[in-house]
Design a protein around this motif. Structure first.
Motif, PDB file in Angstrom:
ATOM      1  N   ILE A   3       0.842  -1.189   0.000  1.00 14.45           N
ATOM      2  CA  ILE A   3       0.000   0.000   0.000  1.00 14.45           C
ATOM      3  C   ILE A   3       0.878   1.241   0.000  1.00 14.45           C
ATOM      4  N   LYS A   4       0.651   2.139  -0.948  1.00 10.36           N
ATOM      5  CA  LYS A   4       1.481   3.340  -1.091  1.00 10.36           C
ATOM      6  C   LYS A   4       0.979   4.512  -0.255  1.00 10.36           C
ATOM      7  N   ASN A   5      -0.280   4.469   0.152  1.00 16.47           N
ATOM      8  CA  ASN A   5      -0.844   5.565   0.943  1.00 16.47           C
ATOM      9  C   ASN A   5      -1.432   5.029   2.250  1.00 16.47           C
ATOM     10  N   PRO A   6      -0.567   4.509   3.132  1.00 18.56           N
ATOM     11  CA  PRO A   6      -1.064   3.892   4.363  1.00 18.56           C
ATOM     12  C   PRO A   6      -1.743   4.874   5.311  1.00 18.56           C
ATOM     13  N   GLN A   7      -1.531   6.174   5.118  1.00 18.76           N
ATOM     14  CA  GLN A   7      -2.145   7.172   5.994  1.00 18.76           C
ATOM     15  C   GLN A   7      -3.666   7.210   5.859  1.00 18.76           C
ATOM     16  N   TRP A   8      -4.196   6.574   4.807  1.00 17.15           N
ATOM     17  CA  TRP A   8      -5.649   6.598   4.583  1.00 17.15           C
ATOM     18  C   TRP A   8      -6.353   5.375   5.159  1.00 17.15           C
ATOM     19  N   SER A 211     -16.773  -6.739  -2.303  1.00 21.29           N
ATOM     20  CA  SER A 211     -16.602  -7.800  -1.308  1.00 21.29           C
ATOM     21  C   SER A 211     -15.304  -8.575  -1.507  1.00 21.29           C
ATOM     22  N   ALA A 212     -14.780  -8.598  -2.735  1.00 24.59           N
ATOM     23  CA  ALA A 212     -13.549  -9.337  -3.023  1.00 24.59           C
ATOM     24  C   ALA A 212     -12.318  -8.655  -2.436  1.00 24.59           C
ATOM     25  N   LEU A 213     -12.466  -7.443  -1.963  1.00 24.11           N
ATOM     26  CA  LEU A 213     -11.339  -6.703  -1.407  1.00 24.11           C
ATOM     27  C   LEU A 213     -11.099  -7.026   0.063  1.00 24.11           C
ATOM     28  N   LEU A 214     -12.040  -7.743   0.681  1.00 26.57           N
ATOM     29  CA  LEU A 214     -12.000  -7.972   2.117  1.00 26.57           C
ATOM     30  C   LEU A 214     -11.609  -9.394   2.487  1.00 26.57           C
ATOM     31  N   ASP A 215     -10.990  -9.512   3.654  1.00 24.38           N
ATOM     32  CA  ASP A 215     -10.765 -10.802   4.290  1.00 24.38           C
ATOM     33  C   ASP A 215     -12.069 -11.159   5.004  1.00 24.38           C
ATOM     34  N   ALA A 216     -12.718 -12.213   4.569  1.00 27.03           N
ATOM     35  CA  ALA A 216     -14.029 -12.561   5.110  1.00 27.03           C
ATOM     36  C   ALA A 216     -13.987 -12.860   6.602  1.00 27.03           C
ATOM     37  N   ALA A 217     -12.854 -13.313   7.114  1.00 27.77           N
ATOM     38  CA  ALA A 217     -12.755 -13.685   8.523  1.00 27.77           C
ATOM     39  C   ALA A 217     -12.671 -12.466   9.442  1.00 27.77           C
ATOM     40  N   THR A 218     -12.089 -11.375   8.960  1.00 30.82           N
ATOM     41  CA  THR A 218     -11.861 -10.214   9.827  1.00 30.82           C
ATOM     42  C   THR A 218     -12.608  -8.961   9.388  1.00 30.82           C
ATOM     43  N   ASN A 219     -13.121  -8.951   8.174  1.00 32.78           N
ATOM     44  CA  ASN A 219     -13.767  -7.772   7.569  1.00 32.78           C
ATOM     45  C   ASN A 219     -12.757  -6.689   7.201  1.00 32.78           C
ATOM     46  N   ALA A 220     -11.468  -6.964   7.357  1.00 36.96           N
ATOM     47  CA  ALA A 220     -10.419  -6.003   7.020  1.00 36.96           C
ATOM     48  C   ALA A 220     -10.031  -6.153   5.548  1.00 36.96           C
ATOM     49  N   LEU A 221      -9.421  -5.106   5.010  1.00 32.56           N
ATOM     50  CA  LEU A 221      -8.924  -5.179   3.648  1.00 32.56           C
ATOM     51  C   LEU A 221      -7.833  -6.228   3.525  1.00 32.56           C
ATOM     52  N   ARG A 222      -7.805  -6.882   2.405  1.00 35.92           N
ATOM     53  CA  ARG A 222      -6.732  -7.836   2.137  1.00 35.92           C
ATOM     54  C   ARG A 222      -5.407  -7.091   1.976  1.00 35.92           C
ATOM     55  N   PRO A 223      -4.272  -7.776   2.129  1.00 34.03           N
ATOM     56  CA  PRO A 223      -2.966  -7.117   1.987  1.00 34.03           C
ATOM     57  C   PRO A 223      -2.807  -6.441   0.634  1.00 34.03           C
ATOM     58  N   GLY A 224      -1.948  -5.431   0.593  1.00 33.34           N
ATOM     59  CA  GLY A 224      -1.770  -4.654  -0.623  1.00 33.34           C
ATOM     60  C   GLY A 224      -1.427  -5.478  -1.846  1.00 33.34           C
ATOM     61  N   GLU A 226      -2.269  -8.524  -2.506  1.00 35.43           N
ATOM     62  CA  GLU A 226      -3.465  -9.240  -2.958  1.00 35.43           C
ATOM     63  C   GLU A 226      -4.460  -8.286  -3.615  1.00 35.43           C
ATOM     64  N   LEU A 227      -4.591  -7.090  -3.073  1.00 35.92           N
ATOM     65  CA  LEU A 227      -5.486  -6.104  -3.683  1.00 35.92           C
ATOM     66  C   LEU A 227      -5.030  -5.783  -5.097  1.00 35.92           C
ATOM     67  N   ARG A 228      -3.736  -5.535  -5.231  1.00 35.86           N
ATOM     68  CA  ARG A 228      -3.228  -5.189  -6.555  1.00 35.86           C
ATOM     69  C   ARG A 228      -3.423  -6.348  -7.530  1.00 35.86           C
ATOM     70  N   ALA A 229      -3.190  -7.567  -7.063  1.00 33.07           N
ATOM     71  CA  ALA A 229      -3.367  -8.733  -7.941  1.00 33.07           C
ATOM     72  C   ALA A 229      -4.822  -8.858  -8.391  1.00 33.07           C
ATOM     73  N   THR A 230      -5.753  -8.551  -7.497  1.00 33.51           N
ATOM     74  CA  THR A 230      -7.172  -8.624  -7.843  1.00 33.51           C
ATOM     75  C   THR A 230      -7.508  -7.649  -8.954  1.00 33.51           C
ATOM     76  N   PHE A 231      -7.055  -6.410  -8.819  1.00 33.08           N
ATOM     77  CA  PHE A 231      -7.316  -5.412  -9.857  1.00 33.08           C
ATOM     78  C   PHE A 231      -6.551  -5.735 -11.140  1.00 33.08           C
ATOM     79  N   GLN A 232      -5.320  -6.220 -10.998  1.00 32.11           N
ATOM     80  CA  GLN A 232      -4.504  -6.531 -12.171  1.00 32.11           C
ATOM     81  C   GLN A 232      -5.116  -7.666 -12.976  1.00 32.11           C
ATOM     82  N   ALA A 258      -9.671   1.555  -2.522  1.00 36.26           N
ATOM     83  CA  ALA A 258      -8.585   0.568  -2.595  1.00 36.26           C
ATOM     84  C   ALA A 258      -7.556   0.955  -3.653  1.00 36.26           C
ATOM     85  N   LEU A 259      -8.003   1.430  -4.797  1.00 37.44           N
ATOM     86  CA  LEU A 259      -7.075   1.879  -5.841  1.00 37.44           C
ATOM     87  C   LEU A 259      -6.242   3.059  -5.366  1.00 37.44           C
TER      88      LEU A 259
END
Length: 288
Positions: A3-8, A211-224, A226-232, A258-259
């Protein structure tokens, strides 16, 4: 790619450490989607739930009322700058403050207000990773006490390029430089399920469900990575510009958020989304 903008994005442990900070403003953005007569869903305020329990110091941001355009025939549209500024000022948001946003569902409403703040020139905002679900699961403090922040002066500095119009999307259909990203479920994308006037998607769109951006177990965003791979893998990163959309501009905010976290800069959110698009019979739709 991390993640390039962790402040958000703020973690629950870090927010708990900051509770009581005089410059901190926390806003619960919850809206519930309930079954509507005749099918589909209708939005309902989450204020009653907030009044019973919320993160200490948090106020309730009314996305259906104070933060929606009262003159638009479409639901939950971006309000005029003056209306938005007045609401944020009442919540104590202004120069020198920091904002943390959360909701009780999957973060799409928090992402929506984050995008709105950014569109009005305010960058000192973050989304709580995992939201209320993760906060409660970890046993962190809750209260029913309202916040006691002084009123502030929010000065809007609009960035209109962050919000796409219907015409922007029409223009994008003929552009090889713009990717249209649909944030709805695969069934809605294909037209097997629909909550708008006509089923399906805007032609040429690709699908990255919020919904594909989230870890279903924690409701948190998936690691950066994995997010990038999903969009890619979906093809969302192949063009210069991305316009995200969904049914009404809410789930689309999660994809846009997420982007932005990943460092992608040329992003816009189609505010009217399919609620607006499908009401115009002259505009094309795809299914299948």
């Amino acid at each position: 790619m991390t993640i390039k903008n962790p402040q958000w994005l703020i973690e629950t442990r870090e927010l708990e450490r900051q509770l009581g900070d005089a410059a901190l403003r926390i806003l619960d953005c919850t809206v519930h989607l309930k079954p509507a007569e005749g099918g589909g869903v209708r939005p309902a305020s989450g204020r009653d739930d907030w009044s019973l329990a919320h993160i200490p110091g948090s106020g309730y941001a009314d996305l259906l009322g104070e933060l929606s355009d009262r003159d638009s025939p479409l639901p939950v549209m971006m309000p005029p700058a003056e209306q938005f500024a007045a609401a944020m000022s009442r919540h104590g948001v202004g120069e020198g403050t920091r904002v943390v946003l959360y909701d009780t569902s999957n973060g799409i409403w928090a992402a929506r207000l984050w995008w709105m703040l950014r569109a009005f020139g305010f960058d000192a905002a973050a989304v709580l990773n995992g939201g209320w679900t993760k906060w409660k699961a970890e046993g962190r403090p809750v209260t029913d006490e309202p916040p006691h922040h002084p009123q502030a002066r929010f000065v809007p500095r609009p960035r209109p390029w962050l919000i796409a119009s219907k015409q922007d999307v029409i223009d994008a259909l003929a552009s090889r430089k713009t990717c249209l990203v649909n944030a709805l479920s695969a069934d809605e994308f294909a037209g097997r399920v629909s909550r708008v006037a006509r089923p399906g998607r805007i032609p040429g769109s690709i699908n990255v469900p919020a919904s594909a951006l989230l870890d279903a177990a924690t409701n948190a965003l998936r690691p950066g990575e994995e997010l990038r791979a999903t969009f890619q893998q979906s093809g969302a990163l192949g063009q210069q510009r991305v316009i995200t959309y969904c049914g009404g501009g809410i789930a689309a905010a999660a994809d846009a958020f997420a982007l932005a976290l990943l460092g992608f800069e040329d992003i816009a959110l189609y505010d009217g989304s399919l609620v607006e698009w499908t009401q115009d019979a002259s505009l094309p739709m795809e299914t299948g």
